[in-house]
Structures are given as structure tokens and as C-alpha cells.
Design an enzyme around this catalytic site. Structure first.
Site, PDB file in Angstrom:
ATOM      1  N   HIS A  54      33.147  49.668  45.458  1.00 20.12           N
ATOM      2  CA  HIS A  54      34.262  49.677  44.509  1.00 20.12           C
ATOM      3  C   HIS A  54      35.458  48.900  45.046  1.00 20.12           C
ATOM      4  CE1 HIS A  54      36.119  51.097  40.879  1.00 20.12           C
ATOM      5  NE2 HIS A  54      37.168  51.581  41.525  1.00 20.12           N
ATOM      6  N   GLN A  59      44.539  44.110  44.240  1.00 23.61           N
ATOM      7  CA  GLN A  59      45.396  45.175  44.778  1.00 23.61           C
ATOM      8  C   GLN A  59      45.597  45.072  46.299  1.00 23.61           C
ATOM      9  OE1 GLN A  59      44.048  48.975  43.237  1.00 23.61           O
ATOM     10  NE2 GLN A  59      44.126  48.245  41.122  1.00 23.61           N
ATOM     11  N   ARG A  80      50.545  53.464  39.543  1.00 21.04           N
ATOM     12  CA  ARG A  80      49.950  52.533  38.595  1.00 21.04           C
ATOM     13  C   ARG A  80      51.006  51.599  37.999  1.00 21.04           C
ATOM     14  NH1 ARG A  80      46.672  53.910  33.052  1.00 21.04           N
ATOM     15  NH2 ARG A  80      48.795  54.354  32.387  1.00 21.04           N
ATOM     16  N   TYR A 119      39.020  43.988  36.071  1.00 22.21           N
ATOM     17  CA  TYR A 119      39.587  44.155  34.727  1.00 22.21           C
ATOM     18  C   TYR A 119      40.748  43.218  34.416  1.00 22.21           C
ATOM     19  CZ  TYR A 119      42.803  47.354  37.234  1.00 22.21           C
ATOM     20  OH  TYR A 119      43.692  47.912  38.116  1.00 22.21           O
ATOM     21  N   HIS A 203      35.851  50.952  31.925  1.00 18.05           N
ATOM     22  CA  HIS A 203      36.974  51.279  32.803  1.00 18.05           C
ATOM     23  C   HIS A 203      37.029  52.772  33.079  1.00 18.05           C
ATOM     24  CE1 HIS A 203      40.967  52.512  34.003  1.00 18.05           C
ATOM     25  NE2 HIS A 203      40.947  51.401  34.725  1.00 18.05           N
ATOM     26  N   ARG A 206      38.757  57.297  29.070  1.00 15.75           N
ATOM     27  CA  ARG A 206      39.993  57.171  28.283  1.00 15.75           C
ATOM     28  C   ARG A 206      40.209  55.762  27.757  1.00 15.75           C
ATOM     29  NH1 ARG A 206      43.413  55.342  32.740  1.00 15.75           N
ATOM     30  NH2 ARG A 206      42.444  56.310  34.556  1.00 15.75           N
ATOM     31  N   HIS A 267      35.063  57.836  41.771  1.00 14.24           N
ATOM     32  CA  HIS A 267      36.007  58.962  41.833  1.00 14.24           C
ATOM     33  C   HIS A 267      35.472  60.163  41.042  1.00 14.24           C
ATOM     34  CE1 HIS A 267      38.778  55.996  43.372  1.00 14.24           C
ATOM     35  NE2 HIS A 267      38.992  55.438  42.213  1.00 14.24           N
ATOM     36  N   ASP A 318      38.286  50.255  47.062  1.00 17.24           N
ATOM     37  CA  ASP A 318      39.097  50.456  45.871  1.00 17.24           C
ATOM     38  C   ASP A 318      40.422  49.692  45.889  1.00 17.24           C
ATOM     39  OD1 ASP A 318      40.078  51.433  43.508  1.00 17.24           O
ATOM     40  OD2 ASP A 318      40.175  53.519  44.087  1.00 17.24           O
TER      41      ASP A 318
HETATM   42 ZN   LIG Z   1      39.104  51.817  40.804  1.00 12.88          ZN
END
Ligand SMILES: [Zn+2]
Length: 452
Positions: A54, A59, A80, A119, A203, A206, A267, A318
Site C-alpha cells: 500500500h 505523500q 487529510r 487516486y 477508494h 464511502r 486498514h 501508505d
Molecule cells: Zn491509503
């Protein structure tokens, strides 16, 4: 294709050390049947490369920028906002530079494959690039330059919550409808090779309405591909799912999709005992990212119960607050020790080694999540391997029974000396072939982003 033969004092094969200088033959980037001839000795302890299941590459460039307390209580959701602001200015060239640096770091740390949960597809305010796959292509180029295997997981991201609310302006860069998303997969599918695999990512529950999930999973391009999803990272997410869909996220997914070993649930943090048991028995991979989960204050995965129920797990870095399989596995175990006030939690039987158990489980789960034949030193697998530094004082007086425990729990300096991916040496004597050029390009981009 030339044939290389290599040997080591101990090779990690099928979950244990094999001694006595067994040889590995490599041809066409893969392991061939073991030759009778003696090969070049490459070291004392040789492990398979670790899959990283992942990653959100961009990031990496904001690691360390969200550690200052805000006006209220900080959480995943305040982090976020920082991340969205940072992502705002990144274009395909920037992404390539950031990802190349990250992937070089990964290879040096012992990861030889990365599942990129991607994404950030479009330009600011969601304007599509002239080449709609520009961001995906940037990641593919970065992986090539760093010499890491890539499982590219373009992400379907449609809504801003379980209630179906539209995405915010900042989130428009992530958006596809199902038709556009399938077109992206079809554009990328023919590019697959030994070092590049394609998969699907939802994703989260939600961000993908139920109807869209069904349409996508029924489409032809999706039938063979691995499927990844963020599932239950936050308590708020669990509560929203309960309120709107009448079930907890893992429970809902298990009830509404054919979850099996093609699936990786990232997660899977917040689980009831029943969900833990059902997830383990489904054959899906639990994708654990302990350093990010710790950094974001997510919570702890029920590791012992999941292992006892026969579950499969792998590790990811991540948000890249840390880029090291050693640190992921160490914190996976330490989180459990802190919460249970016991030691050696991942080892479920007397005399079992925690390090050995965790390394082997993460190899197997990671290879499954990446949907490629890696993470084993055996015939047919891609020729990925790590040579530990037997000159390190840390490994003095360590034999095969405790070398992996020492590697995972005692090291504060890197012990991965050499790394081969796909039959090519990418790291020799701690130096990656592309590390200077990658670092220079990265520095230019990050300095510009910081000044923006
Ligand atoms: Zn992630």
C-alpha cells in the site's frame, strides 16, 4: 538469455533457512531450476524481497509536515486537509520525481514490489490532462527508473461520503465515473509485463456507491485483476457505514461482494471478533500499515485473533512517514505488546520466532496482494532478493535461528546490503544505481512545492 548462478550460506525458502550453499540460477529475470554448478557466493543470509502492498507515492513529500498541533483536536481528518493542500500543486512531472525518490528508498530498504493505490488522476479542479493516464504513466516511469516492480492500482473515487455527497473542489482531481475508470484500466492493461501489474482499487465504501461497485466488479476488464479497498481505518467511518448501510464496513463488504483471495482490505483496523473471523476465512489479505496507522492515530488491528483464525496479512508504507519493512513489522508487533501487555504476540506457538513469522506472513500476503509471483526464492518466481550485511556487528554471533529477529528488532542502521529485482542488481553495498539523480530531481520539486 544469459544464466547467472548465485549461492549463499543460507537461503530463505518456503518459510525456513536452507543451509549448505544451495545455488540459485537466474535467467530472463526469473529463478530457473537449481543448477549443479557452484555459483558466485553473494553473502551469508539471503531473503526474498518484501512486497509493499500500500502506497500513496505523492505523500512521501509531505512526511513531517503534519506534526504540529492545530487549533482543535487533531485527527486523521485534520491530517487529510494538510494532505489535500499539499496535493493541490502536484503535476505529472512532480509526481514522477517524488515517486522515483520514494521507490529508490523502498528498494534500498528491501521492498522489491509496490502496490500503488493511485487516486491523484487529474489536474487542479478536476481538469483532465490531454493524456488522461498522465499521472499513471508518471508512476510507471518512476518505478522503471527505480527498478522496483509496480502493481498499479488506479483508484475509483466518486463521492465524498456514505450519503453520496459530491466531492469537494480539492477532491475533483480524484474523480472518475465508472465508464472513465474502465477506460483508464483498458488503456493501461496492455502495458503489463514482469515488472508491471495492474489492479483495481475502490477508494473506500464511502467514496464508491453500491451500484457503481457492482457495475465495476461485473465488467470484463475487472475479472482477473486484484482488488484493493480502504475499509475500516477510522471509527467515524464505521459509524457512518452503520448509519447509512446498516452494517459495519467489513461486515457490509463481506455480505455484498464475493470477497476472496483477490481482495486486499487496507486498514482492516476496526473489527469485531466476528468480522475478524469472517475476514480471515475469506482468504482476503489484511493490508496493514502500522507506522501510518500509528502516525494518524487510527487504532490497532486484532493481530493474534486474525492469525489464530488463519488470516493472511501483508504490510504497506501508505503515507510514507516511514519507508522500511523492518519498521512496519516491528511496530505491528510492538502495538500488540503495548495493548496486551504481553511479549511475542505474533508468534502463536512455543519456540516460534516473531521476526520469522512476521517476515514470512508479510511475504506471502504481499505477493498475493500484488498479484505476481514474487517473494520466494524458488523456480519460476521473479528473481528478487536481499542480501543482509554479514559484516555488521549487529549480526555477530547470530545464526539462522535468530538472524531475522535481530534484523527486525535490533537494527537502527540498515542491514540490507544488496538488492536484486527481476534479476538485476539495483543496490550494491547500500548504494542504489539511481539514487543521486533521483535525489536531485526530488529536491528541486519539493523546494518548488514548499515555496508555492
Ligand atoms: Zn491509503
Amino acid at each position: 538469455m544469459s544464466l547467472a548462478t548465485l549461492t549463499a550460506d543460507f537461503l530463505w525458502q518456503e518459510g525456513s533457512w536452507h543451509a549448505g550453499g544451495p545455488a540459485l540460477a537466474i535467467t530472463g529475470g526469473r529463478f530457473a531450476p537449481a543448477p549443479a554448478v557452484v555459483g558466485e557466493r553473494i553473502g551469508r543470509f539471503v531473503l526474498p524481497g518484501m512486497p509493499n502492498l500500500h502506497s500513496h507515492a505523492f505523500q512521501r513529500a509531505m512526511a513531517g509536515l503534519a506534526e504540529r498541533r492545530g487549533p482543535g483536536e487533531d485527527s486523521f481528518w485534520t491530517w487529510r486537509e494538510t494532505m489535500y493542500a499539499f496535493a493541490e500543486a502536484i503535476d505529472p512531472d512532480d509526481l514522477k520525481a517524488i515517486a522515483t525518490q520514494l521507490y529508490v528508498e523502498m528498494v534500498k530498504a528491501g521492498y522489491t514490489q509496490v502496490c500503488e493505490f493511485h487516486y491523484l488522476h487529474h489536474g487542479p479542479r478536476g481538469v483532465h490532462y490531454a493524456e488522461p493516464a498522465a499521472m499513471s504513466l508518471a508512476l510507471i516511469e518512476a518505478a522503471k527508473e527505480a527498478g522496483i516492480g509496480l502493481t498499479l492500482l488506479p483508484v475509483l473515487y466518486m463521492t465524498g461520503g456514505f450519503d453520496g455527497r459530491p466531492l469537494t473542489e480539492r477532491q475533483q482531481r480524484f474523480r472518475h465515473d465508472v465508464g472513465q475508470y474502465v477506460a483508464l484500466l483498458e488503456r493501461l492493461a496492455p502495458m503489463q509485463n514482469d515488472m508491471l501489474r495492474l489492479g483495481i482499487a475502490l477508494h473506500s465504501l464511502r467514496a464508491v456507491p453500491e451500484e457503481a461497485m457492482r457495475t465495476l466488479l461485473a465488467s470484463g476488464v475487472c475479472r482477473e485483476l486484484p482488488i484493493h479497498i480502504h475499509i475500516a481505518e477510522q471509527i467515524g467511518e464505521v459509524q457512518d457505514c452503520l448509519a447509512v448501510r446498516g452494517a459495519r464496513p467489513v461486515e457490509w463488504l463481506l455480505d455484498h461482494a464475493d470477497v476472496d483471495s483477490r481482495w486486499t482490505l487496507i486498514h482492516a483496523t476496526h473489527l469485531t471478533p466476528q468480522e475478524t473471523d469472517r475476514l480471515a476465512k475469506s482468504g482476503a489479505v489484511a493490508g496493514l500499515c502500522p507506522t501510518t496507522e500509528a502516525n494518524l492515530g487510527d487504532g490497532l488491528f486484532p493481530l493474534a485473533a486474525f492469525i489464530d483464525a488463519g488470516g493472511t496479512l501483508g504490510i504497506g508504507s501508505d503515507s510514507h512517514i516511514s519507508v522500511s519493512p523492518v519498521e512496519e513489522l516491528r511496530w505491528l508487533e510492538y502495538g500488540q505488546r503495548l495493548i496486551t501487555r504481553h511479549r511475542n504476540v505474533a508468534a502463536r506457538r512455543p519456540e516460534e520466532s516473531v521476526g520469522t513469522t512476521l517476515w514470512q506472513r508479510a511475504l506471502q500476503g504481499g505477493a498475493l496482494a500484488a498479484a505476481t509471483d514474487i517473494a520466494r526464492l524458488g523456480e519460476g518466481a521473479r528473481a528478487d532478493l536481499l542480501v543482509l550485511d554479514d559484516r555488521s556487528p549487529l549480526l555477530a554471533a547470530r545464526d539462522e535461528a535468530d538472524v531475522i529477529d535481530t534484523f527486525l528488532f535490533a537494527g537502527n542502521t540498515p542491514l540490507v546490503r544488496d538488492v536484486m529485482v527481476g534479476g538485476q542488481w539495483r543496490v550494491r553495498d547500500f548504494a542504489h544505481v539511481a539514487e543521486r539523480s533521483a535525489a536531485e530531481a526530488y529536491r528541486v520539486v519539493v523546494e518548488r512545492l514548499a515555496a508555492a
